[in-house]
Design an enzyme around this catalytic site. Structure first.
Site: not given
Ligand code: NCD
Length: 305
Positions: A51-52, A80, A101, A129
């Site tokens: 999703r993100t 690397k 991320r 997040h």
């Molecule tokens: C979450 C995350 O990556 O922290 N997912 C997301 O971004 N929607 C929650 C999770 O991974 O459980």
């Protein structure tokens, strides 16, 4: 230049504006369809995501921009030995904005210090997040019409769940938000949030182990996945992973107008039998994630429509 690293980087009035634009994008998508023409978003993902990453990309595409990036550390020069600082300096030559991320807490913050383009923290380890929090705030506001005067239950892995940490930090700024922290003892909210955020702001909260003890009081139930990848040993994970399962029996104890949220991905913590319950709002929440990221990208790029 502005970045989004922490959920507190935007004031509540700035957040209102971001959410107003997101609601307008929902209603009038065509108005925004070319707003980012010629702009590029880089997605730098050192950890798995569905999703993100895809919602940032969909957001940029909906705005008429384009996207580039990598979706695992293995497929980038991190494998690397390249530093985050060098990577972002390079990506600054290729793109206008970046979403990162990373499994290490603070990596997107470090990137922002070396970047000449806006950096969005798309999740840093068990820490924060913030774009999920923007999504959650927009979902709550859109469904309930307000962010004040709500009772929210946060259930599951409150120790490692970064979405919960960010959401609490953001919500304590609104009046009369009551938190029910539902977790097994081993997965309680870390002290630095309980003390430095909840206690310090004199916010009402109650810690319970049994979901049933909180359910009847809630406007929102925010379910979370036990964060397998943050556990030090597998036995502990296996012991914890099915601690909570939200099913129709439990939903019968909840108010008729309580919404169920989940940042997703879900494993077993919400039975699929709940998916057709009108109170299940987690897929709607994923949709709101696109609108708010569109609004965020516009804001960080200083584009007014
Ligand atoms: C979450 C995350 O990556 O922290 N997912 C997301 O971004 N929607 C929650 C999770 O991974 O459980």
């Amino acid at each position: 230049m502005r970045h989004l690293i922490s959920p507190l980087d935007y004031s509540t009035s700035e957040l209102d504006h971001l959410m107003d634009v997101a609601n307008d994008i929902e209603k009038n998508p065509e108005k925004y369809a070319h707003a980012c023409a010629g702009k590029k978003l880089a997605t730098l993902f050192y950890e798995p995501s569905t999703r993100t990453r895809l919602s940032h990309e969909a957001a940029m595409l909906n705005l008429g921009g384009s996207v580039l990036g990598f979706s695992s550390a293995n497929s980038s020069s991190a494998s690397k030995g390249e530093s985050v600082a060098d990577t972002i300096r390079t990506v600054s030559c290729y793109a206008d904005i970046a979403a990162m991320r990373h499994p290490k807490e603070g990596a997107p913050l470090v990137a922002s210090l070396y970047s000449s383009i806006p950096v969005i923290n798309a999740g840093d380890g068990g820490h924060q997040h913030p774009t999920q929090t923007l999504t959650d705030l927009l979902t709550i506001r859109s469904l309930k019409g307000r962010l004040e005067d709500i009772n929210i239950g946060l259930c599951g892995d409150l120790k490692f769940g970064r979405t919960v940490h960010s959401l609490i930090e953001a919500l304590v700024r609104y009046k009369n938000v009551k938190f029910y922290l539902i977790s097994p003892d081993e997965l309680r909210l870390p002290d630095y949030i309980r003390e430095d955020v909840l206690d310090k702001n004199h916010v009402f909260y109650k810690e319970v182990v049994r979901m049933e003890d909180a359910l009847p009081n809630l406007d929102f139930l925010y379910m979370t996945r036990v964060q397998k990848e943050r556990f030090f040993n597998e036995e502990d994970y296996i012991r914890m992973k099915d601690f909570y399962i939200l099913d129709t029996k439990k939903m019968a104890l909840a108010p008729k107008d309580m919404y169920v949220l989940h940042p997703l991905p879900r494993v077993n913590e919400i039975s699929t039998e709940i998916d057709n319950d009108p109170r299940a709002a987690y897929f709607k929440q994923a949709q709101y994630g696109v609108y708010i990221r569109e609004s965020l990208i516009l804001d960080l790029l200083n584009i007014r429509v």
